[in-house]
Motif scaffolding. Sequence first.
Motif, PDB file in Angstrom:
ATOM      1  N   LEU A 106      13.970   7.334  -5.993  1.00 43.88           N
ATOM      2  CA  LEU A 106      13.235   6.765  -7.118  1.00 43.88           C
ATOM      3  C   LEU A 106      12.541   5.463  -6.719  1.00 43.88           C
ATOM      4  O   LEU A 106      11.408   5.196  -7.143  1.00 43.88           O
ATOM      5  CB  LEU A 106      14.181   6.522  -8.292  1.00 43.88           C
ATOM      6  CG  LEU A 106      14.601   7.778  -9.065  1.00 43.88           C
ATOM      7  CD1 LEU A 106      15.761   7.471 -10.002  1.00 43.88           C
ATOM      8  CD2 LEU A 106      13.423   8.332  -9.860  1.00 43.88           C
ATOM      9  N   ALA A 107      13.215   4.651  -5.903  1.00 40.88           N
ATOM     10  CA  ALA A 107      12.607   3.403  -5.450  1.00 40.88           C
ATOM     11  C   ALA A 107      11.392   3.674  -4.562  1.00 40.88           C
ATOM     12  O   ALA A 107      10.337   3.035  -4.720  1.00 40.88           O
ATOM     13  CB  ALA A 107      13.641   2.565  -4.698  1.00 40.88           C
ATOM     14  N   ALA A 127      19.828   3.620 -14.241  1.00 45.71           N
ATOM     15  CA  ALA A 127      19.626   2.438 -13.414  1.00 45.71           C
ATOM     16  C   ALA A 127      18.531   1.572 -14.019  1.00 45.71           C
ATOM     17  O   ALA A 127      17.761   2.024 -14.864  1.00 45.71           O
ATOM     18  CB  ALA A 127      19.255   2.840 -11.986  1.00 45.71           C
ATOM     19  N   THR A 128      18.466   0.337 -13.559  1.00 48.53           N
ATOM     20  CA  THR A 128      17.412  -0.579 -13.969  1.00 48.53           C
ATOM     21  C   THR A 128      16.522  -0.886 -12.779  1.00 48.53           C
ATOM     22  O   THR A 128      17.014  -1.203 -11.682  1.00 48.53           O
ATOM     23  CB  THR A 128      18.000  -1.890 -14.516  1.00 48.53           C
ATOM     24  OG1 THR A 128      18.888  -1.590 -15.592  1.00 48.53           O
ATOM     25  CG2 THR A 128      16.893  -2.809 -15.026  1.00 48.53           C
ATOM     26  N   ALA A 129      15.206  -0.799 -12.985  1.00 47.67           N
ATOM     27  CA  ALA A 129      14.235  -1.084 -11.938  1.00 47.67           C
ATOM     28  C   ALA A 129      13.926  -2.586 -11.905  1.00 47.67           C
ATOM     29  O   ALA A 129      14.256  -3.315 -12.848  1.00 47.67           O
ATOM     30  CB  ALA A 129      12.962  -0.279 -12.179  1.00 47.67           C
ATOM     31  N   PRO A 130      13.283  -3.080 -10.850  1.00 53.13           N
ATOM     32  CA  PRO A 130      12.977  -4.515 -10.765  1.00 53.13           C
ATOM     33  C   PRO A 130      12.130  -5.038 -11.923  1.00 53.13           C
ATOM     34  O   PRO A 130      12.251  -6.212 -12.292  1.00 53.13           O
ATOM     35  CB  PRO A 130      12.212  -4.625  -9.438  1.00 53.13           C
ATOM     36  CG  PRO A 130      12.659  -3.456  -8.629  1.00 53.13           C
ATOM     37  CD  PRO A 130      12.916  -2.366  -9.615  1.00 53.13           C
ATOM     38  N   ILE A 178      11.462  -6.779   1.462  1.00 54.80           N
ATOM     39  CA  ILE A 178      12.801  -6.187   1.487  1.00 54.80           C
ATOM     40  C   ILE A 178      13.281  -6.018   0.054  1.00 54.80           C
ATOM     41  O   ILE A 178      13.246  -6.965  -0.742  1.00 54.80           O
ATOM     42  CB  ILE A 178      13.789  -7.050   2.287  1.00 54.80           C
ATOM     43  CG1 ILE A 178      13.354  -7.090   3.765  1.00 54.80           C
ATOM     44  CG2 ILE A 178      15.217  -6.503   2.168  1.00 54.80           C
ATOM     45  CD1 ILE A 178      14.203  -7.989   4.639  1.00 54.80           C
ATOM     46  N   VAL A 179      13.712  -4.812  -0.290  1.00 56.59           N
ATOM     47  CA  VAL A 179      14.168  -4.468  -1.641  1.00 56.59           C
ATOM     48  C   VAL A 179      15.548  -3.827  -1.523  1.00 56.59           C
ATOM     49  O   VAL A 179      15.798  -3.047  -0.592  1.00 56.59           O
ATOM     50  CB  VAL A 179      13.184  -3.494  -2.334  1.00 56.59           C
ATOM     51  CG1 VAL A 179      13.699  -3.082  -3.710  1.00 56.59           C
ATOM     52  CG2 VAL A 179      11.800  -4.120  -2.461  1.00 56.59           C
ATOM     53  N   TYR A 211      17.101  -2.433  -7.591  1.00 57.16           N
ATOM     54  CA  TYR A 211      17.282  -1.154  -8.292  1.00 57.16           C
ATOM     55  C   TYR A 211      18.791  -1.018  -8.500  1.00 57.16           C
ATOM     56  O   TYR A 211      19.531  -0.690  -7.574  1.00 57.16           O
ATOM     57  CB  TYR A 211      16.724   0.018  -7.479  1.00 57.16           C
ATOM     58  CG  TYR A 211      15.209   0.101  -7.524  1.00 57.16           C
ATOM     59  CD1 TYR A 211      14.568   0.904  -8.467  1.00 57.16           C
ATOM     60  CD2 TYR A 211      14.426  -0.625  -6.639  1.00 57.16           C
ATOM     61  CE1 TYR A 211      13.181   0.982  -8.518  1.00 57.16           C
ATOM     62  CE2 TYR A 211      13.041  -0.566  -6.679  1.00 57.16           C
ATOM     63  CZ  TYR A 211      12.432   0.233  -7.624  1.00 57.16           C
ATOM     64  OH  TYR A 211      11.058   0.302  -7.680  1.00 57.16           O
ATOM     65  N   HIS A 212      19.231  -1.318  -9.709  1.00 56.82           N
ATOM     66  CA  HIS A 212      20.659  -1.449  -9.978  1.00 56.82           C
ATOM     67  C   HIS A 212      21.198  -0.184 -10.644  1.00 56.82           C
ATOM     68  O   HIS A 212      20.801   0.156 -11.773  1.00 56.82           O
ATOM     69  CB  HIS A 212      20.913  -2.653 -10.883  1.00 56.82           C
ATOM     70  CG  HIS A 212      22.365  -2.897 -11.136  1.00 56.82           C
ATOM     71  ND1 HIS A 212      22.843  -3.468 -12.289  1.00 56.82           N
ATOM     72  CD2 HIS A 212      23.482  -2.626 -10.378  1.00 56.82           C
ATOM     73  CE1 HIS A 212      24.163  -3.545 -12.239  1.00 56.82           C
ATOM     74  NE2 HIS A 212      24.574  -3.045 -11.089  1.00 56.82           N
ATOM     75  N   LEU A 213      22.063   0.538  -9.948  1.00 55.27           N
ATOM     76  CA  LEU A 213      22.701   1.736 -10.498  1.00 55.27           C
ATOM     77  C   LEU A 213      23.822   1.299 -11.440  1.00 55.27           C
ATOM     78  O   LEU A 213      24.841   0.766 -10.992  1.00 55.27           O
ATOM     79  CB  LEU A 213      23.250   2.605  -9.364  1.00 55.27           C
ATOM     80  CG  LEU A 213      23.873   3.947  -9.763  1.00 55.27           C
ATOM     81  CD1 LEU A 213      22.872   4.840 -10.474  1.00 55.27           C
ATOM     82  CD2 LEU A 213      24.425   4.655  -8.527  1.00 55.27           C
ATOM     83  N   GLU A 214      23.624   1.545 -12.722  1.00 55.27           N
ATOM     84  CA  GLU A 214      24.548   1.016 -13.730  1.00 55.27           C
ATOM     85  C   GLU A 214      25.553   2.047 -14.231  1.00 55.27           C
ATOM     86  O   GLU A 214      26.655   1.684 -14.661  1.00 55.27           O
ATOM     87  CB  GLU A 214      23.752   0.459 -14.912  1.00 55.27           C
ATOM     88  CG  GLU A 214      22.873  -0.726 -14.522  1.00 55.27           C
ATOM     89  CD  GLU A 214      22.023  -1.230 -15.660  1.00 55.27           C
ATOM     90  OE1 GLU A 214      21.819  -0.455 -16.632  1.00 55.27           O
ATOM     91  OE2 GLU A 214      21.550  -2.375 -15.592  1.00 55.27           O
ATOM     92  N   GLU A 215      25.183   3.312 -14.189  1.00 52.03           N
ATOM     93  CA  GLU A 215      26.080   4.325 -14.750  1.00 52.03           C
ATOM     94  C   GLU A 215      25.914   5.648 -14.015  1.00 52.03           C
ATOM     95  O   GLU A 215      24.789   6.079 -13.723  1.00 52.03           O
ATOM     96  CB  GLU A 215      25.781   4.533 -16.245  1.00 52.03           C
ATOM     97  CG  GLU A 215      26.715   5.523 -16.926  1.00 52.03           C
ATOM     98  CD  GLU A 215      26.387   5.716 -18.397  1.00 52.03           C
ATOM     99  OE1 GLU A 215      26.987   6.618 -19.016  1.00 52.03           O
ATOM    100  OE2 GLU A 215      25.523   4.979 -18.925  1.00 52.03           O
ATOM    101  N   VAL A 216      27.031   6.275 -13.711  1.00 57.37           N
ATOM    102  CA  VAL A 216      27.045   7.629 -13.143  1.00 57.37           C
ATOM    103  C   VAL A 216      28.072   8.428 -13.917  1.00 57.37           C
ATOM    104  O   VAL A 216      29.235   8.021 -14.011  1.00 57.37           O
ATOM    105  CB  VAL A 216      27.424   7.618 -11.642  1.00 57.37           C
ATOM    106  CG1 VAL A 216      27.459   9.050 -11.100  1.00 57.37           C
ATOM    107  CG2 VAL A 216      26.452   6.759 -10.839  1.00 57.37           C
ATOM    108  N   ARG A 217      27.639   9.554 -14.448  1.00 55.05           N
ATOM    109  CA  ARG A 217      28.538  10.386 -15.245  1.00 55.05           C
ATOM    110  C   ARG A 217      28.528  11.808 -14.704  1.00 55.05           C
ATOM    111  O   ARG A 217      27.467  12.421 -14.565  1.00 55.05           O
ATOM    112  CB  ARG A 217      28.099  10.387 -16.712  1.00 55.05           C
ATOM    113  CG  ARG A 217      29.099  11.043 -17.653  1.00 55.05           C
ATOM    114  CD  ARG A 217      28.754  10.720 -19.097  1.00 55.05           C
ATOM    115  NE  ARG A 217      27.519  11.356 -19.516  1.00 55.05           N
ATOM    116  CZ  ARG A 217      27.452  12.571 -20.078  1.00 55.05           C
ATOM    117  NH1 ARG A 217      28.565  13.285 -20.256  1.00 55.05           N
ATOM    118  NH2 ARG A 217      26.301  13.074 -20.444  1.00 55.05           N
TER     119      ARG A 217
END
Length: 343
Positions: free
Chosen positions: A315-316, A288-291, A261-262, A272-278
């Motif tokens: 992407l994941a 985003a940052t991957a694992p 489970i991811v 998979y952390h979405l850090e910025e949306v512009r």
Amino acid sequence: MPKEYFSPERASALAAVPAGAKIHVIGVSGVAMAQLAVALSEAGYEVSGSDKEFYEPMGSYLSRSKVRLCRGYAAANIPPGVALVVIGNAVSYGHPEVEQVEQQKLPYSFFPKLLRELIIRDRHSVVVAGTHGKSTTSAMMATVLAKLGDDPSYFIGGVVRDLPASLWRGVGSVSVVEGDEYDSAFFAKVPKFSFYAATTLVITSIEYDHADIYPSLESINAVFTKEVLALPAQSCVLCCSDDENLQTLLAQWRTQARCRIVTYGRRPGSEYHLEEVRSVGDAQEMRATAPDGRVLSWKLGVPGAHNALNSLAVLAVSDLLKLDSSKVTAALAGFLGVKRRQE
């Protein structure tokens, strides 16, 4: 109540239908059923189909095909010598054509079983499920694979601007299917996605929906939980961490599921952390940052916070398929969207 002649277990396999044989589709003008009928016709079968009316967008789609259309329902619509009758999930027991199937003991099947046999089979099965975003996310994934030259098989419950059809039987090793939680047929009261043998299951969200068949959110949670816990160890479930209901279910799934489970999303701690949306006009740029710590940067030509998350899910999945991330992000940048979404 339906008689014993109808059950998922007694449904016929497509492999048992001879090449070029007659197939009749009851309820042919639905988005899924119309595309299935055309796909069967293009596979060489002699296909007919019936419905009350032939509304757009499937009316003109069917009229351009080789499918013989019957307006209205009647036992006589089923052609002599038919090798298989496909029963749509909008059709009830007692329907005149269903009665003909039962009286004549004709072979029958239903959409999700046929879809698995026609386009999933032994491929890596990517199934996109959830209350929102199924069509768009599956369309993004299929578009990426097609642009990378992989010729995927796919089914999307909408008209995709980037693809030649919404149901396609390719020669590649991956299938992408929109996995609906609605039931499959009057004799198969289980979600369609339960037939799709997911290798990778994406769950975008789980909210209360389909009040005609689900009495509560808990009953919907139960069918998703049953699906996740049934997946084998080699499968993977990708869950959007932004969904509060999914967060609650994840605690149970992580302790009971055999599969990996991811999580993906904006919530801190997502793998998979979405850090910025512009926003850039009608488009947007994401980071985003991957694992494994990689920084993923990409652009998307369609707007919206949900689409940012949908593209992160793609992407994941692409990482699980070991695709070149630079080629994936380039393909996502040109994605045009699904008709009737944000138009």
